[in-house]
Design a protein around this motif. Structure first.
Motif, PDB file in Angstrom:
ATOM      1  N   PRO A 146       0.838  -1.198   0.000  1.00  0.00           N
ATOM      2  CA  PRO A 146       0.000   0.000   0.000  1.00  0.00           C
ATOM      3  C   PRO A 146       0.876   1.253   0.000  1.00  0.00           C
ATOM      4  CG  PRO A 146      -0.727  -1.546   1.693  1.00  0.00           C
ATOM      5  CD  PRO A 146       0.537  -2.107   1.121  1.00  0.00           C
ATOM      6  N   GLY A 147       0.424   2.253  -0.741  1.00  0.00           N
ATOM      7  CA  GLY A 147       1.184   3.506  -0.808  1.00  0.00           C
ATOM      8  C   GLY A 147       2.150   3.559  -1.984  1.00  0.00           C
ATOM      9  N   THR A 148       2.312   2.434  -2.688  1.00  0.00           N
ATOM     10  CA  THR A 148       3.207   2.425  -3.862  1.00  0.00           C
ATOM     11  C   THR A 148       2.709   3.456  -4.877  1.00  0.00           C
ATOM     12  OG1 THR A 148       3.692   0.077  -3.567  1.00  0.00           O
ATOM     13  CG2 THR A 148       4.110   0.985  -5.748  1.00  0.00           C
ATOM     14  N   ARG A 149       3.650   4.240  -5.369  1.00  0.00           N
ATOM     15  CA  ARG A 149       3.277   5.293  -6.344  1.00  0.00           C
ATOM     16  C   ARG A 149       3.398   4.714  -7.761  1.00  0.00           C
ATOM     17  NH1 ARG A 149       7.868   9.166  -4.586  1.00  0.00           N
ATOM     18  NH2 ARG A 149       8.822   7.123  -4.723  1.00  0.00           N
ATOM     19  N   VAL A 150       2.245   4.612  -8.434  1.00  0.00           N
ATOM     20  CA  VAL A 150       2.209   3.949  -9.745  1.00  0.00           C
ATOM     21  C   VAL A 150       1.848   4.957 -10.834  1.00  0.00           C
ATOM     22  CG1 VAL A 150       1.105   2.148 -11.133  1.00  0.00           C
ATOM     23  CG2 VAL A 150       1.476   1.761  -8.697  1.00  0.00           C
ATOM     24  N   LEU A 151       2.639   4.939 -11.905  1.00  0.00           N
ATOM     25  CA  LEU A 151       2.315   5.721 -13.108  1.00  0.00           C
ATOM     26  C   LEU A 151       1.712   4.773 -14.131  1.00  0.00           C
ATOM     27  CD1 LEU A 151       2.529   8.144 -15.096  1.00  0.00           C
ATOM     28  CD2 LEU A 151       4.881   7.416 -15.560  1.00  0.00           C
ATOM     29  N   ASP A 152       0.451   5.016 -14.505  1.00  0.00           N
ATOM     30  CA  ASP A 152      -0.206   4.214 -15.551  1.00  0.00           C
ATOM     31  C   ASP A 152      -0.164   5.055 -16.826  1.00  0.00           C
ATOM     32  OD1 ASP A 152      -1.774   2.704 -17.183  1.00  0.00           O
ATOM     33  OD2 ASP A 152      -3.509   2.590 -15.831  1.00  0.00           O
ATOM     34  N   LEU A 153       0.810   4.714 -17.680  1.00  0.00           N
ATOM     35  CA  LEU A 153       1.095   5.498 -18.874  1.00  0.00           C
ATOM     36  C   LEU A 153       0.209   5.008 -20.017  1.00  0.00           C
ATOM     37  CD1 LEU A 153       3.120   7.749 -19.535  1.00  0.00           C
ATOM     38  CD2 LEU A 153       4.788   5.978 -20.096  1.00  0.00           C
ATOM     39  N   ALA A 154      -0.585   5.921 -20.592  1.00  0.00           N
ATOM     40  CA  ALA A 154      -1.624   5.575 -21.570  1.00  0.00           C
ATOM     41  C   ALA A 154      -2.702   4.746 -20.863  1.00  0.00           C
ATOM     42  CB  ALA A 154      -1.043   4.841 -22.780  1.00  0.00           C
ATOM     43  N   CYS A 155      -3.291   5.376 -19.859  1.00  0.00           N
ATOM     44  CA  CYS A 155      -4.188   4.663 -18.926  1.00  0.00           C
ATOM     45  C   CYS A 155      -5.552   4.359 -19.521  1.00  0.00           C
ATOM     46  CB  CYS A 155      -4.368   5.484 -17.645  1.00  0.00           C
ATOM     47  SG  CYS A 155      -5.196   7.069 -17.918  1.00  0.00           S
ATOM     48  N   GLY A 156      -5.930   5.059 -20.622  1.00  0.00           N
ATOM     49  CA  GLY A 156      -7.275   4.834 -21.162  1.00  0.00           C
ATOM     50  C   GLY A 156      -8.320   5.097 -20.089  1.00  0.00           C
ATOM     51  N   PRO A 157      -9.442   4.355 -20.116  1.00  0.00           N
ATOM     52  CA  PRO A 157     -10.508   4.611 -19.141  1.00  0.00           C
ATOM     53  C   PRO A 157     -10.297   3.929 -17.794  1.00  0.00           C
ATOM     54  CG  PRO A 157     -11.305   3.235 -20.949  1.00  0.00           C
ATOM     55  CD  PRO A 157      -9.849   3.435 -21.190  1.00  0.00           C
ATOM     56  N   ALA A 158      -9.036   3.798 -17.393  1.00  0.00           N
ATOM     57  CA  ALA A 158      -8.657   3.406 -16.028  1.00  0.00           C
ATOM     58  C   ALA A 158      -9.011   1.963 -15.676  1.00  0.00           C
ATOM     59  CB  ALA A 158      -9.272   4.370 -15.006  1.00  0.00           C
ATOM     60  N   LEU A 159      -8.896   1.049 -16.635  1.00  0.00           N
ATOM     61  CA  LEU A 159      -9.191  -0.343 -16.323  1.00  0.00           C
ATOM     62  C   LEU A 159      -8.190  -0.919 -15.323  1.00  0.00           C
ATOM     63  CD1 LEU A 159     -10.972   0.097 -18.908  1.00  0.00           C
ATOM     64  CD2 LEU A 159     -10.623  -2.319 -19.385  1.00  0.00           C
ATOM     65  N   TYR A 160      -6.939  -0.474 -15.406  1.00  0.00           N
ATOM     66  CA  TYR A 160      -5.924  -0.903 -14.435  1.00  0.00           C
ATOM     67  C   TYR A 160      -5.857   0.051 -13.251  1.00  0.00           C
ATOM     68  CZ  TYR A 160      -4.014  -4.590 -17.386  1.00  0.00           C
ATOM     69  OH  TYR A 160      -3.856  -5.749 -18.102  1.00  0.00           O
ATOM     70  N   ALA A 161      -6.018   1.339 -13.524  1.00  0.00           N
ATOM     71  CA  ALA A 161      -5.837   2.334 -12.454  1.00  0.00           C
ATOM     72  C   ALA A 161      -6.821   2.100 -11.306  1.00  0.00           C
ATOM     73  CB  ALA A 161      -6.001   3.744 -13.027  1.00  0.00           C
ATOM     74  N   VAL A 162      -8.070   1.736 -11.631  1.00  0.00           N
ATOM     75  CA  VAL A 162      -9.074   1.564 -10.577  1.00  0.00           C
ATOM     76  C   VAL A 162      -8.699   0.421  -9.622  1.00  0.00           C
ATOM     77  CG1 VAL A 162     -11.458   0.851 -10.138  1.00  0.00           C
ATOM     78  CG2 VAL A 162     -10.993   2.694 -11.767  1.00  0.00           C
ATOM     79  N   PRO A 163      -8.447  -0.802 -10.116  1.00  0.00           N
ATOM     80  CA  PRO A 163      -8.104  -1.861  -9.152  1.00  0.00           C
ATOM     81  C   PRO A 163      -6.779  -1.623  -8.429  1.00  0.00           C
ATOM     82  CG  PRO A 163      -8.040  -2.710 -11.417  1.00  0.00           C
ATOM     83  CD  PRO A 163      -8.624  -1.340 -11.475  1.00  0.00           C
ATOM     84  N   LEU A 164      -5.825  -0.963  -9.107  1.00  0.00           N
ATOM     85  CA  LEU A 164      -4.560  -0.667  -8.417  1.00  0.00           C
ATOM     86  C   LEU A 164      -4.810   0.311  -7.264  1.00  0.00           C
ATOM     87  CD1 LEU A 164      -2.173  -0.412 -11.501  1.00  0.00           C
ATOM     88  CD2 LEU A 164      -1.899  -1.986  -9.570  1.00  0.00           C
ATOM     89  N   ALA A 223     -14.906   9.064 -14.622  1.00  0.00           N
ATOM     90  CA  ALA A 223     -16.214   8.488 -14.267  1.00  0.00           C
ATOM     91  C   ALA A 223     -16.025   7.115 -13.599  1.00  0.00           C
ATOM     92  CB  ALA A 223     -17.072   8.359 -15.528  1.00  0.00           C
ATOM     93  N   ALA A 224     -15.078   6.315 -14.122  1.00  0.00           N
ATOM     94  CA  ALA A 224     -14.854   4.974 -13.557  1.00  0.00           C
ATOM     95  C   ALA A 224     -14.290   5.077 -12.135  1.00  0.00           C
ATOM     96  CB  ALA A 224     -13.900   4.184 -14.450  1.00  0.00           C
ATOM     97  N   CYS A 225     -13.380   6.029 -11.923  1.00  0.00           N
ATOM     98  CA  CYS A 225     -12.785   6.197 -10.590  1.00  0.00           C
ATOM     99  C   CYS A 225     -13.846   6.681  -9.604  1.00  0.00           C
ATOM    100  CB  CYS A 225     -11.624   7.189 -10.643  1.00  0.00           C
ATOM    101  SG  CYS A 225     -10.231   6.585 -11.599  1.00  0.00           S
ATOM    102  N   ASP A 226     -14.675   7.623 -10.043  1.00  0.00           N
ATOM    103  CA  ASP A 226     -15.735   8.130  -9.159  1.00  0.00           C
ATOM    104  C   ASP A 226     -16.710   7.010  -8.809  1.00  0.00           C
ATOM    105  OD1 ASP A 226     -14.540  10.561  -9.277  1.00  0.00           O
ATOM    106  OD2 ASP A 226     -16.002  11.499 -10.624  1.00  0.00           O
TER     107      ASP A 226
END
Ligand code: SAM
Length: 260
Positions: free
Chosen positions: A40-58, A80-83
């Motif tokens: 927890p707390g790991t700082r992740v850069l999602d490069l070319a994240c699109g609609p956050a399919l990876y960003a949300v679960p991470l 919208a997906a994050c919200d």
């Protein structure tokens, strides 16, 4: 305008690339993959994240995620997906060719064949160099693409993807002595057809590894899927991960010791 700068393309073909099914699969994958087992707390850069399919679960797993994407409509969908998921993700409009935030991240990812978009090899290398610069020493960069050796197994056979209200025909053509791949997509919805051609670099495992080496990464690893299985003929993906070299330990200097 290059194909990857065309917002309409990403929006029109979003149902194929960013389906609810894929979103659910990725949520499971992020939960189970050793490649995403971050504290927890790991700082992740999602490069070319699109609609956050990876960003949300991470983010759900406790990572502090920044998603960078060139497309404003994709970032709106990401927001919208994050919200909807109730997670806090920093979203930034940026071009991976120029985006650098020096030493800000522990991990960087570029997934689902979002790499190799630029015509010139040097530009794709620059994307890796930029990620290297955005990582802290010891941080890691992961790229996930469709590998050349695997593409060779099915190339030439058109594929059809059925959607609830449309279908998409995908045809792939190898170009320039197996260095680039053109994908022609035709989406047929009712009486209307939409066609698009995209061209990107096609990497074999050793070529992508060499690019990581050239960008200055060390301990470069190659996998055939997110479960860390080896890359081979039956691999689903080509995943390469490298580490920005950690800083050498600093020598303690005793004050008044004369610097000897
Ligand atoms: C194939 S999609 C993958 C999105 C996401 N990584 C995923 O797994 O669903 C590629 C994404 O790259 C973005 N993109 C294209 N060119 C870009 C560039 N030069 N810089 C940053 N993002 C870019 C597109 O807007 C799109 O959202």
């Amino acid at each position: 305008m290059h194909w990857y700068e065309d917002d309409d393309f990403w929006v029109d073909f979003a149902d194929v690339m960013f389906s609810d099914r894929r979103r659910a699969e990725i949520a499971r994958l992020v939960g189970g993959s050793p490649l995403f087992d971050h504290p927890p707390g790991t700082r992740v850069l999602d490069l070319a994240c699109g609609p956050a399919l990876y960003a949300v679960p991470l983010a759900r797993a406790g990572c502090r995620v920044t998603g960078v994407d060139l497309s404003a409509p994709m970032l709106e969908r990401a927001r919208a997906a994050c919200d909807a998921a109730g997670v806090d993700v920093r979203l930034v409009r940026g071009d991976m060719l120029t985006h650098v935030e020096p030493e800000r991240y522990d991990e960087a990812i570029n997934v689902f064949t979002s790499f190799g978009y630029f015509d010139h090899r040097e530009d794709n290398l620059t994307v890796l160099r930029n990620a290297w610069a955005s990582l802290r020493p010891g941080g890691r960069m992961l790229v996930d693409v469709m590998g050349k050796e695997v593409v060779a197994g099915w190339i030439g056979r058109p594929q059809v993807v059925e959607l609830p209200d449309a279908y998409v025909i995908q045809r792939d053509t190898v170009l320039d002595e197996w260095t680039r791949l053109r994908t022609d997509w035709t989406m047929v919805r009712g009486e209307h057809a939409r066609e698009v051609s995209i061209t990107s670099h096609l990497y074999g495992a050793s070529e992508l590894r060499a690019l990581f080496d050239e960008a200055g990464f060390v301990d470069v690893e190659v996998y055939g899927d997110f479960d860390c299985s080896p890359y081979g003929q039956r691999a689903r993906r080509l995943i390469v991960r490298g580490t920005r070299p950690p800083n050498p330990p600093t020598r303690a200097v005793t004050e008044g010791a004369g610097g000897a």
